[in-house]
Design a protein around this motif. Structure first.
Motif, short mmCIF file in Angstrom:
data_model
loop_
_atom_site.label_atom_id
_atom_site.label_comp_id
_atom_site.label_asym_id
_atom_site.label_seq_id
_atom_site.Cartn_x
_atom_site.Cartn_y
_atom_site.Cartn_z
N ARG A 13 -38.19 16.31 7.32
CA ARG A 13 -39.31 15.43 7.65
C ARG A 13 -40.44 16.22 8.29
O ARG A 13 -41.62 15.97 8.03
CB ARG A 13 -38.84 14.31 8.57
CG ARG A 13 -37.98 13.29 7.84
CD ARG A 13 -37.42 12.25 8.76
NE ARG A 13 -36.18 12.70 9.39
CZ ARG A 13 -35.67 12.16 10.48
NH1 ARG A 13 -36.29 11.17 11.07
NH2 ARG A 13 -34.53 12.60 10.97
N TYR A 60 -41.09 19.37 7.81
CA TYR A 60 -41.70 20.16 6.75
C TYR A 60 -42.74 19.33 5.99
O TYR A 60 -43.86 19.79 5.72
CB TYR A 60 -40.61 20.69 5.79
CG TYR A 60 -41.16 21.15 4.47
CD1 TYR A 60 -41.97 22.28 4.41
CD2 TYR A 60 -40.91 20.45 3.29
CE1 TYR A 60 -42.50 22.70 3.22
CE2 TYR A 60 -41.44 20.85 2.10
CZ TYR A 60 -42.24 21.98 2.06
OH TYR A 60 -42.78 22.38 0.88
N ALA A 61 -42.36 18.08 5.69
CA ALA A 61 -43.30 17.21 4.98
C ALA A 61 -44.60 17.05 5.77
O ALA A 61 -45.70 17.10 5.20
CB ALA A 61 -42.67 15.84 4.74
N TRP A 62 -44.48 16.90 7.09
CA TRP A 62 -45.70 16.71 7.88
C TRP A 62 -46.53 17.98 7.95
O TRP A 62 -47.76 17.93 8.05
CB TRP A 62 -45.38 16.18 9.28
CG TRP A 62 -45.15 14.70 9.20
CD1 TRP A 62 -43.96 14.05 9.28
CD2 TRP A 62 -46.14 13.69 8.96
NE1 TRP A 62 -44.13 12.69 9.11
CE2 TRP A 62 -45.46 12.45 8.91
CE3 TRP A 62 -47.53 13.71 8.78
CZ2 TRP A 62 -46.13 11.24 8.69
CZ3 TRP A 62 -48.18 12.50 8.56
CH2 TRP A 62 -47.48 11.29 8.51
N ILE A 63 -45.88 19.14 7.89
CA ILE A 63 -46.65 20.39 7.85
C ILE A 63 -47.49 20.42 6.57
O ILE A 63 -48.67 20.76 6.59
CB ILE A 63 -45.71 21.62 7.91
CG1 ILE A 63 -45.07 21.69 9.29
CG2 ILE A 63 -46.47 22.91 7.62
CD1 ILE A 63 -44.09 22.83 9.45
N VAL A 64 -46.86 20.00 5.46
CA VAL A 64 -47.60 19.97 4.19
C VAL A 64 -48.76 18.97 4.26
O VAL A 64 -49.85 19.22 3.76
CB VAL A 64 -46.65 19.61 3.03
CG1 VAL A 64 -47.43 19.43 1.74
CG2 VAL A 64 -45.58 20.66 2.86
N PRO A 114 -44.22 10.62 3.52
CA PRO A 114 -43.89 12.06 3.53
C PRO A 114 -42.92 12.46 2.42
O PRO A 114 -42.99 13.59 1.93
CB PRO A 114 -43.26 12.26 4.91
CG PRO A 114 -43.91 11.22 5.75
CD PRO A 114 -44.08 10.03 4.86
N PHE A 115 -42.05 11.56 2.01
CA PHE A 115 -41.09 11.93 0.96
C PHE A 115 -41.79 12.05 -0.39
O PHE A 115 -41.43 12.90 -1.21
CB PHE A 115 -39.94 10.93 0.92
CG PHE A 115 -39.12 11.00 2.17
CD1 PHE A 115 -38.18 11.99 2.33
CD2 PHE A 115 -39.35 10.11 3.20
CE1 PHE A 115 -37.46 12.10 3.51
CE2 PHE A 115 -38.62 10.20 4.39
CZ PHE A 115 -37.68 11.20 4.53
N VAL A 156 -44.76 13.11 -0.61
CA VAL A 156 -45.46 14.38 -0.48
C VAL A 156 -44.55 15.56 -0.82
O VAL A 156 -44.97 16.51 -1.49
CB VAL A 156 -46.05 14.54 0.94
CG1 VAL A 156 -46.56 15.95 1.16
CG2 VAL A 156 -47.16 13.54 1.15
N ILE A 157 -43.28 15.46 -0.39
CA ILE A 157 -42.35 16.56 -0.70
C ILE A 157 -42.17 16.66 -2.21
O ILE A 157 -42.12 17.76 -2.76
CB ILE A 157 -40.98 16.37 -0.04
CG1 ILE A 157 -41.12 16.14 1.46
CG2 ILE A 157 -40.11 17.60 -0.24
CD1 ILE A 157 -39.80 15.86 2.13
N VAL A 186 -49.77 24.12 -1.20
CA VAL A 186 -49.78 22.78 -1.79
C VAL A 186 -51.21 22.26 -1.68
O VAL A 186 -51.68 21.97 -0.59
CB VAL A 186 -48.82 21.85 -1.05
CG1 VAL A 186 -48.80 20.49 -1.72
CG2 VAL A 186 -47.43 22.45 -1.01
N LEU A 235 -38.37 27.74 6.62
CA LEU A 235 -39.63 27.14 7.05
C LEU A 235 -40.29 27.95 8.16
O LEU A 235 -41.50 28.18 8.15
CB LEU A 235 -39.35 25.71 7.54
CG LEU A 235 -40.55 24.88 7.96
CD1 LEU A 235 -41.47 24.68 6.78
CD2 LEU A 235 -40.10 23.53 8.49
#
Lengths: 295, 262
Positions: A123, A125-129, B21-22, B24-25, B36, B224
């Motif tokens: 989760r 990681y998603a917010w970093i993106v 966010p999911f 987005v992944i 990205v 990460l």
């Protein structure tokens, strides 16, 4: 308290069934934490993990160092702030859920908790993106001709991450109280001539406060203890106490300092919790007096 | 009714915030570059191919699955039995104390538990091992099991136990053949929730990994924080998809036990 029969669970079998989990929890959680407390009372040492004997110096050093006091203050503040944001954002959702059909309530519960079961690192990681300087939001802004905004590694990104992670707990704990409020009470209020709004403010909301308090407490304690969110979304400058416990023990191999920081954290949580319960108790009594609603 | 509509819109926004966010992944996983961007500079499925070809995450995935499997097995077994005592004898002081002890790992920050275990182990001079990892994960999943099974158990009608005893069955028989089958929805729910919680745990695990080994979430964290690779998005998608599938199946099978567990 409980009228269930104990034909099967008698004294002997109770002991038998509890022995293993109790031993596991003792050896894996409680005893290591007590050992950590002992370590926090050793003098620091340059040659090994700690010196010999007893001292309070580790605590005194931290509590007289403005650097650590600032971090301590930040930790408590971020905990309180996350609790407040989650309450404001979550309450309307819980209220809406409580007015839905049973099926819809179940589906919303599923959607709320599903993210909680994915690894927190994913989760974040998603917010970093999403928040990064070349991320999703800035990408959109650039498309419409607005310059990039720096969002990561700030209070904003830390709060956002914490609210994101802990919001569902707040919603569910308010919801769980809201659904137990009997419709009759609200109807009675409206029959007596109160408007819908007034019924909410004077009847439903005060009755739902136990849920708000429980959710606030949970979010507050959890966000004060958060490690991954400040580490990934906050960067080096935004660490909370748990991040410094980590860096003391792992990066600088200073066990005594890390352990005392951990215990300062635990003691701070206790103090804040006691204060919190005192305030909540006073407040509930005041509310019960002013609205005449008995819990 | 107008206010209800506003509440519905707000709830929609919040759910979007939680689930977006999911999406987005998924979006991020379909690029071949490290960045990205919008629109994607170099769309492609290289990150998925990299996972398949390099076998990079396979070893850590296997360890994660193994640890989660055994932790769930042990956690559900001892957690279910202790739930019986906690629900039936909750008024006894020592039982409620033990209940709090079992729930404690949820409230103490993971970093503090992880470091406490790590310094204790290194003080004792024991090497980190998979056995230790599984034991710690058993303690980590216990709160999920106890909470879920206790919720199911408190709605359980004890008169069938009484009937069984009156008919002459031994208490252990009654427990294993009458009570436990009757709360199986709670037990299965707790098992799956325990499994995915152990599978996703990252912080405590990071402190107690045996040398040269890593679990999937820890590897994702290291990727990460220290050596970034675009394949992280693809593996995150696959893992989240797996978790969501398990949750969805669980929800379809036992909606009531699932909701009570939360």
């Amino acid at each position: 308290m409980n009228s269930q029969s104990n034909l099967i669970i008698n004294r002997k079998r109770s002991i038998l069934l509890l022995v293993l989990p109790t031993a596991l929890a003792l050896f894996i959680v409680l005893i290591p934490i007590l050992y950590m407390f002992r370590v926090s009372l050793y003098p620091a040492s340059n040659v090994s993990a700690h010196g010999a004997g007893w001292t309070l110096n580790n605590y005194i050093n931290i509590l007289t160092d403005p650097f650590y006091l600032k971090i301590l203050g930040r930790t408590v503040l971020v905990g309180l702030g996350t609790g407040v944001f989650c309450t404001i954002i979550g309450y309307p959702v819980a209220l809406y859920m409580s007015r839905c059909s049973a099926r819809k309530q179940q589906i919303m519960t599923l959607l709320l908790v599903a993210p909680l079961y994915t690894s927190i690192i994913i989760r974040c990681y998603a917010w970093i993106v999403i928040l990064g300087n070349k991320g999703i939001i800035n990408g959109f802004l650039n498309l419409v001709g607005i310059n990039s905004i720096s969002m990561l590694y700030s209070y904003f990104s830390v709060y956002l991450g914490l609210v994101y992670v802990f919001l569902a707990y707040m919603i569910l704990s308010i919801f769980n109280v809201l659904v137990t409020i009997k419709k009759d009470v609200e109807e009675a209020s409206m029959i007596m001539g109160a408007s819908r709004m007034r019924t909410f403010i004077e009847v439903t909301f005060p009755l739902s406060l136990p849920g708000v308090f429980a959710g606030f407490l949970l979010d507050f304690v959890l966000s004060m203890g958060a490690y991954v969110v400040p580490a990934t979304l906050g960067g080096a400058k935004m660490g909370l106490i748990p991040n410094y416990v980590y860096s003391s023990v792992i990066n600088t191999f200073n066990w005594t300092q890390g352990s005392s920081l951990a215990f300062i954290y635990i003691i701070t949580t206790f103090i804040v919790l006691i204060l919190y319960f005192t305030i909540v108790k006073r407040f509930s009594r005041y509310l019960a007096g002013s609205t005449g609603v008995k819990k | 009714m107008k206010s209800n509509k506003l509440l519905a819109i707000w709830s929609g926004i919040v759910l979007f915030f939680l689930l977006f966010p999911f999406a987005v992944i998924v979006y991020a996983s379909f690029t071949n570059s490290a960045l990205v961007t919008i629109p994607l500079e170099d769309p492609g499925i290289n990150s998925y191919l990299e996972i398949l070809q390099s076998g990079r995450y396979v070893k850590s995935l296997m360890l994660s699955l193994k640890v989660a499997f055994f932790a769930t097995l042990f956690g559900v077994t001892i957690g279910t039995f202790s739930s019986f005592v906690i629900v039936r004898k909750g008024h006894v002081k020592i039982v409620s104390l033990i209940n709090n002890l079992l729930l404690a790992p949820m409230m103490v920050p993971a970093v503090i538990i992880g470091i406490a275990i790590m310094i204790s182990i290194s003080k004792l001079g024991i090497n980190m091992s998979q056995t230790l990892l599984i034991m710690v994960h058993t303690v980590i999943v216990l709160p999920y099991v106890v909470r879920t099974v206790c919720a199911t158990l408190s709605n359980f009608d004890v008169s069938i136990e009484e009937a069984s005893i009156v008919m002459g069955a031994k208490p252990w028989h009654t427990l294993l053949e009458i009570s436990i089958p009757n709360i199986r929805s709670g037990i299965i729910t707790s098992a799956l929730l325990a499994f995915i919680s152990s599978f996703g745990e990252v912080i405590i695990t990071a402190f107690i990994l045996p040398i040269g080994m890593t679990t999937l979430p820890v590897e994702i964290m290291n990727t990460l924080l220290y050596n970034f690779s675009p394949s992280i998005a693809a593996i995150a998608v696959l893992v989240s998809f797996g978790v969501f599938t398990v949750l969805y199946i669980l929800f379809r099978l036992f909606p009531k036990a699932f909701v009570e567990a939360q």
